[in-house]
Design an enzyme around this catalytic site. Sequence first.
Site, PDB file in Angstrom:
ATOM      1  N   HIS A  66       3.578  -0.204  -2.280  1.00  0.00           N
ATOM      2  CA  HIS A  66       4.140  -1.180  -1.397  1.00  0.00           C
ATOM      3  C   HIS A  66       5.822  -0.934  -1.177  1.00  0.00           C
ATOM      4  CE1 HIS A  66       4.788  -5.438   0.121  1.00  0.00           C
ATOM      5  NE2 HIS A  66       6.038  -5.144  -0.242  1.00  0.00           N
ATOM      6  N   GLU A  67       6.596  -0.835  -2.222  1.00  0.00           N
ATOM      7  CA  GLU A  67       7.937  -0.512  -2.213  1.00  0.00           C
ATOM      8  C   GLU A  67       8.351   0.586  -1.786  1.00  0.00           C
ATOM      9  OE1 GLU A  67       9.910  -2.882  -2.586  1.00  0.00           O
ATOM     10  OE2 GLU A  67       8.722  -4.321  -3.569  1.00  0.00           O
ATOM     11  N   HIS A  70       8.047   0.610   2.069  1.00  0.00           N
ATOM     12  CA  HIS A  70       9.184   0.169   2.945  1.00  0.00           C
ATOM     13  C   HIS A  70      10.349   1.156   2.917  1.00  0.00           C
ATOM     14  CE1 HIS A  70       8.113  -3.770   3.182  1.00  0.00           C
ATOM     15  NE2 HIS A  70       7.980  -4.110   1.743  1.00  0.00           N
TER      16      HIS A  70
END
Length: 207
Positions: A66-67, A70
């Site tokens: 997820h990170e 980004h």
Amino acid sequence: MSYAIRSGIAFSEKELLDLAAAWIVLSVAFALLIAREPGTGGFDVAAMPRWTALSFVTVGVAFLLHELAHKVVAIRFGQVAEFRADYSMLFLAIMSALIGFLFAAPGAVYHRGRITLRENGLVALAGPVTNLALAALFLPLMFLPGVAGDVGRLGVWINVFLAAFNMIPYGPLDGKSVKDWNTSVFVLVFVPSLLLALYVILFVGFR
């Protein structure tokens, strides 16, 4: 010192340390939550190693990718982007898991540079969409027996939960940036994520 991979994405020593700390703490916190014995307030200590290992594979991967999603999209738009852990929130994650619920806000990818509203929305959207894709990858494992089935259930559960939670249009969560950019895209991602999360929480579970 920083480390780069072939795509040109670089990681500082501080960022790698923060990612590792968040991965470990979230995995342990989630294992504590699962290992609680209903009605007693105690823990199934014998089951902790198993749930911790499963959490590293599912919760840890869900958070990490997820990170990184980004970060990758932010860099694609010319940003300087780096993950920073929030150690006070990591401590809170452990404490909350010990008393029977999990509040996890382990940190965030911070990026700087000139960016449009659309680009900022796409950076925010990358995390939840990655979690939905991971949920789809874990889904077939749910129907297998033994450890594979446990990995599948936990993988689907945590990824749809993360997608729905992060798409809430409030404060620093991804949903606000996506909604500020494009309400239609926000609704298209948030509503299915929320419905999926409610379904797996109410009818599938993670055990």
